[in-house]
Design a protein around this motif. Structure first.
Motif, short mmCIF file in Angstrom:
data_model
loop_
_atom_site.label_atom_id
_atom_site.label_comp_id
_atom_site.label_asym_id
_atom_site.label_seq_id
_atom_site.Cartn_x
_atom_site.Cartn_y
_atom_site.Cartn_z
N ARG A 149 0.84 -1.21 0.00
CA ARG A 149 0.00 0.00 0.00
C ARG A 149 0.87 1.26 0.00
NH1 ARG A 149 -1.43 3.23 4.06
NH2 ARG A 149 -0.64 1.77 5.63
N LEU A 150 1.90 1.29 0.88
CA LEU A 150 2.77 2.45 0.93
C LEU A 150 3.58 2.61 -0.35
CD1 LEU A 150 4.17 2.41 4.59
CD2 LEU A 150 2.78 4.18 3.54
N GLY A 151 4.01 1.46 -0.92
CA GLY A 151 4.78 1.50 -2.16
C GLY A 151 3.99 2.15 -3.30
N ARG A 152 2.71 1.77 -3.42
CA ARG A 152 1.87 2.37 -4.47
C ARG A 152 1.68 3.87 -4.23
NH1 ARG A 152 -0.84 -2.68 -4.15
NH2 ARG A 152 -2.28 -1.87 -2.58
N GLN A 153 1.50 4.26 -2.95
CA GLN A 153 1.36 5.68 -2.64
C GLN A 153 2.63 6.45 -3.00
OE1 GLN A 153 0.32 6.09 1.49
NE2 GLN A 153 -1.70 5.17 1.25
N TRP A 154 3.77 5.86 -2.70
CA TRP A 154 5.05 6.53 -2.96
C TRP A 154 5.25 6.81 -4.45
CZ3 TRP A 154 9.81 4.50 0.22
CH2 TRP A 154 9.63 4.80 1.57
N VAL A 155 5.11 5.78 -5.27
CA VAL A 155 5.43 5.97 -6.69
C VAL A 155 4.43 6.94 -7.34
CG1 VAL A 155 6.59 3.75 -6.94
CG2 VAL A 155 4.13 3.88 -7.36
N THR A 156 3.17 6.88 -6.91
CA THR A 156 2.17 7.80 -7.47
C THR A 156 2.49 9.24 -7.08
OG1 THR A 156 0.49 6.06 -7.31
CG2 THR A 156 -0.29 8.31 -7.60
N LYS A 157 2.84 9.45 -5.81
CA LYS A 157 3.13 10.81 -5.34
C LYS A 157 4.42 11.34 -5.94
CE LYS A 157 3.45 13.59 -1.12
NZ LYS A 157 3.46 13.58 0.36
N PHE A 158 5.44 10.49 -6.04
CA PHE A 158 6.72 10.95 -6.58
C PHE A 158 6.59 11.31 -8.06
CE2 PHE A 158 11.29 10.51 -7.71
CZ PHE A 158 11.81 11.37 -6.76
N LYS A 159 5.77 10.56 -8.79
CA LYS A 159 5.57 10.83 -10.21
C LYS A 159 4.99 12.23 -10.42
CE LYS A 159 3.21 9.11 -14.34
NZ LYS A 159 2.24 8.12 -14.88
N GLU A 160 4.13 12.67 -9.49
CA GLU A 160 3.51 13.99 -9.62
C GLU A 160 4.53 15.12 -9.54
OE1 GLU A 160 0.71 14.20 -6.49
OE2 GLU A 160 -0.61 12.62 -7.28
N HIS A 161 5.67 14.88 -8.88
CA HIS A 161 6.63 15.96 -8.63
C HIS A 161 7.86 15.90 -9.52
CE1 HIS A 161 4.42 17.32 -5.10
NE2 HIS A 161 4.32 16.07 -4.72
N VAL A 162 8.01 14.86 -10.34
CA VAL A 162 9.18 14.73 -11.21
C VAL A 162 8.82 15.24 -12.60
CG1 VAL A 162 10.82 13.14 -12.26
CG2 VAL A 162 10.11 12.80 -9.90
N ASP A 163 9.65 16.12 -13.13
CA ASP A 163 9.40 16.67 -14.47
C ASP A 163 9.71 15.62 -15.53
OD1 ASP A 163 8.70 19.13 -13.41
OD2 ASP A 163 10.78 19.86 -13.44
N ARG A 164 9.02 15.76 -16.64
CA ARG A 164 9.27 14.86 -17.78
C ARG A 164 10.66 15.15 -18.35
NH1 ARG A 164 5.06 14.49 -22.84
NH2 ARG A 164 5.78 12.50 -23.70
N GLN A 165 11.37 14.09 -18.75
CA GLN A 165 12.74 14.23 -19.22
C GLN A 165 12.82 13.86 -20.71
OE1 GLN A 165 15.44 14.74 -16.87
NE2 GLN A 165 14.15 14.78 -15.05
N MET A 166 14.05 13.94 -21.23
CA MET A 166 14.27 13.58 -22.64
C MET A 166 14.27 12.07 -22.83
SD MET A 166 14.38 16.22 -24.49
CE MET A 166 15.02 15.53 -26.00
N TYR A 167 14.29 11.31 -21.75
CA TYR A 167 14.24 9.86 -21.87
C TYR A 167 13.41 9.30 -20.73
CZ TYR A 167 18.27 10.85 -18.92
OH TYR A 167 19.11 11.39 -17.98
N GLU A 168 13.10 8.05 -20.80
CA GLU A 168 12.14 7.41 -19.88
C GLU A 168 12.65 7.42 -18.44
OE1 GLU A 168 9.53 3.66 -20.75
OE2 GLU A 168 11.45 2.99 -19.92
N VAL A 169 11.75 7.74 -17.49
CA VAL A 169 12.06 7.70 -16.06
C VAL A 169 11.19 6.62 -15.42
CG1 VAL A 169 12.09 8.97 -13.89
CG2 VAL A 169 12.61 10.17 -16.04
N VAL A 170 11.85 5.62 -14.83
CA VAL A 170 11.14 4.51 -14.19
C VAL A 170 11.22 4.69 -12.68
CG1 VAL A 170 11.01 2.01 -13.89
CG2 VAL A 170 11.65 2.97 -16.12
#
Length: 554
Positions: free
Chosen positions: A465-486
């Protein structure tokens, strides 16, 4: 203060104790400087969890208690019920209780006379023959160091309580804890500021500083006993206090690494007068150089953070609070780990006989109105609590006792409790023991690189549950880059959640209209190859500090 009662002047030393459970050590020190205490009970709410905890703390130190019932002017006040609770729970005589209203001033004039009548003095009083005095100013000096603070001009100033003897400027004293010797420069009382006196005698509480001054605050060990040089063998050392232990840990990093020196000075200034904070330097690949700070509790941590921001103008990133964990290895070694990044990647049930993972538990006492009992039990059970006792001490008030993991308690448990009970519940806790637990390290990976500053140790049942919350929240704050961010959340060695930020991509088909499908496919394949080369050359992605600030904010 000096108070006149029946044509006699009395010197009273009054101390206000903090009510929050985080500052139990402060309460214990305050009690050590006093001969009695006012047991304050709210007439509208009755006995609370902190009342019970502080009563037993005062009782253990042998203080004389004066019962006070406050807020008797409220429409909902029920003084007879409060007096009955005090008699049943604490065996205090209701006839000696003082009924007051601090708001209107009703009955307040009876508080200090009750203190003088009930609390033992330190000298013989002809007007109070029924009370035996404590302390003797003719015996060798025996004083207890209760508190200290740092002055830029005088060095470390000590707040002390004299049990026996007397002290004046020019006396030579020695510490039982460090063995160091000092010459007294000035003595005085707090009235309410520092008021110099020619002498302090047995029974008094006052301040002293040395000349030459004590320069290092580490020399002033709270709970230490001091006596006159040469009288060490005549004086028995006082028991002192239990050292306050850090229960909650956070990592702190400057937003701009150029502010590191300023932030370090700010932290050192605050810790000069708050030695219960533990301090250790730490570095993170993502956030740079910083510190790991240990606090008595979450409120202590919050106050420290507010002081850094408001008094020193610091711009800092604070990680969520964590608690220490213990790893008991097969060879008999025991390791206590306060930094989650250093926690070994062991999975519950798969460690074999090599190690046992343990987490700290606390004994929690909650007092609440009966109507909220079901909701509070549900909250405790959902936080892995184990019920120990349930007691109705009135028809409508309940005392609930649970054993809870400390990690769940620091995760805003008190805020959730207040919300569920509309502020009517009160909570107190004390350390219990270490218990075997299914705990696991949860990490955040960005393109397979761990972000060490945000690692946490959680229970196995909460990892997904915490893992899903983390990746969803972190994705909201990371800017899109010139290549894929996993972005991945990893519990132990297992990936429990993943989010992908697609790269920017040029539309290579925009100039093609009615071309053949093979031509389109060729251009897309060429773009795909170029993307692989870019990733190989670029290496690690750069994540802005604002992304971490946003992710770590509540």
């Amino acid at each position: 203060m000096i108070y006149n009662y029946k044509d006699q002047d009395y010197l009273l030393h009054l101390v206000d104790t903090p009510g929050h459970v985080d500052f139990r050590a402060e309460v214990s020190r305050s009690y050590a400087s006093c001969g009695g205490a006012l047991l304050l009970v709210d007439a509208s709410q009755g006995i609370q969890a902190q009342t019970v905890a502080n009563f037993y703390l005062a009782f253990a130190q042998g203080l004389h208690l004066v019962p006070i019932v406050n807020k008797v002017d409220l429409p909902t006040a029920d003084p007879p019920r409060a007096l009955e609770q005090m008699e049943e729970t604490f065996e205090l005589d209701p006839a000696k209780a003082v009924l007051v209203s601090a708001k209107t001033g009703l009955g307040v004039e009876g508080v200090l006379p009750a203190v003088i009548e009930e609390v033992p003095p330190y000298v013989n009083r002809a007007d109070l023959p029924h009370i035996t005095p404590i302390g003797d100013h003719l015996k060798p000096l025996k004083l207890l160091l209760v508190d200290s603070w740092y002055s830029n001009y005088k060095g470390v100033i000590l707040l002390v309580r004299l049990f026996d003897g007397q002290i004046k400027a020019g006396d030579h004293v020695t510490s039982f804890a460090t063995g160091l010797r000092y010459t007294v420069g000035e003595v005085g009382i707090m009235h309410p500021g520092q008021t110099p006196q020619t002498m302090l005698r047995a029974g008094q509480v006052g301040y002293i500083y040395f000349n030459p001054g004590m320069k290092r605050s580490q020399e002033a060990k709270v709970g230490d006993t001091y006596t006159t040089v040469g009288a060490e063998k005549l004086v028995e050392r006082l028991p002192g206090f239990e050292e306050p232990k850090a229960m909650v840990f956070v990592a702190a990093f400057p937003v701009d690494q150029g502010d590191y020196a300023h932030l370090e000075d700010s932290i050192n200034q605050i810790t000069l007068n708050d030695r219960s904070v533990t301090l250790q330097k730490e570095s993170s690949e993502a956030l740079g150089a910083g510190w790991r700070l240990g606090f008595l509790g979450t409120l202590h941590c919050s106050v420290f953070e507010d002081r850094l921001r408001q008094e020193h103008g610091a711009s800092i990133i604070i990680t969520p609070p964590t608690v220490p964990f213990k790893v008991a290895w097969k060879d008999g070694r025991e390791e206590i780990i306060s930094n989650p990044a250093h926690f070994p990647n062991l999975e519950p049930g798969k460690n074999g006989p090599n190690a046992e993972l343990q987490e700290p538990f606390v004994s929690v006492t909650i007092t609440l109105p009966e109507e909220y009992l079901g909701k509070v039990i549900e909250l405790c059970e959902s936080n892995r609590g184990e019920q120990k006792a349930l007691q109705f001490f009135t028809a409508t008030q309940v005392i609930l006792k649970y054993d809870l993991p400390l990690a769940q308690l620091v995760d805003d448990f008190f805020g959730k409790l207040k919300s569920l009970t509309k502020g009517y519940a009160s909570l107190d806790y004390e350390e219990s023991d270490w218990r075997k637990s299914n705990i696991i390290k949860l990490q955040l990976l960005v393109n397979k690189e761990p972000i060490d500053a945000v690692a946490r140790v959680v229970h196995y049942s909460q990892a997904e549950r915490l893992g899903r919350q983390w990746v969803t929240k972190f994705k909201e704050h990371v800017d899109r880059q010139m290549y894929e961010v996993v972005i991945q959340a990893v519990a132990g060695k297992r990936i429990v959640a993943r989010e992908t930020i697609k790269p920017f991509r040029k539309d290579v088909l925009s100039k093609l209209h009615a071309s053949d499908i093979s031509r389109r496919r060729k251009l897309l394949e060429k773009q795909k190859e170029g993307r692989k080369k870019l990733t190989a050359v670029a290496g690690n992605i750069s994540i802005d500090q604002k992304a971490f600030q946003g992710f770590l904010s509540k």
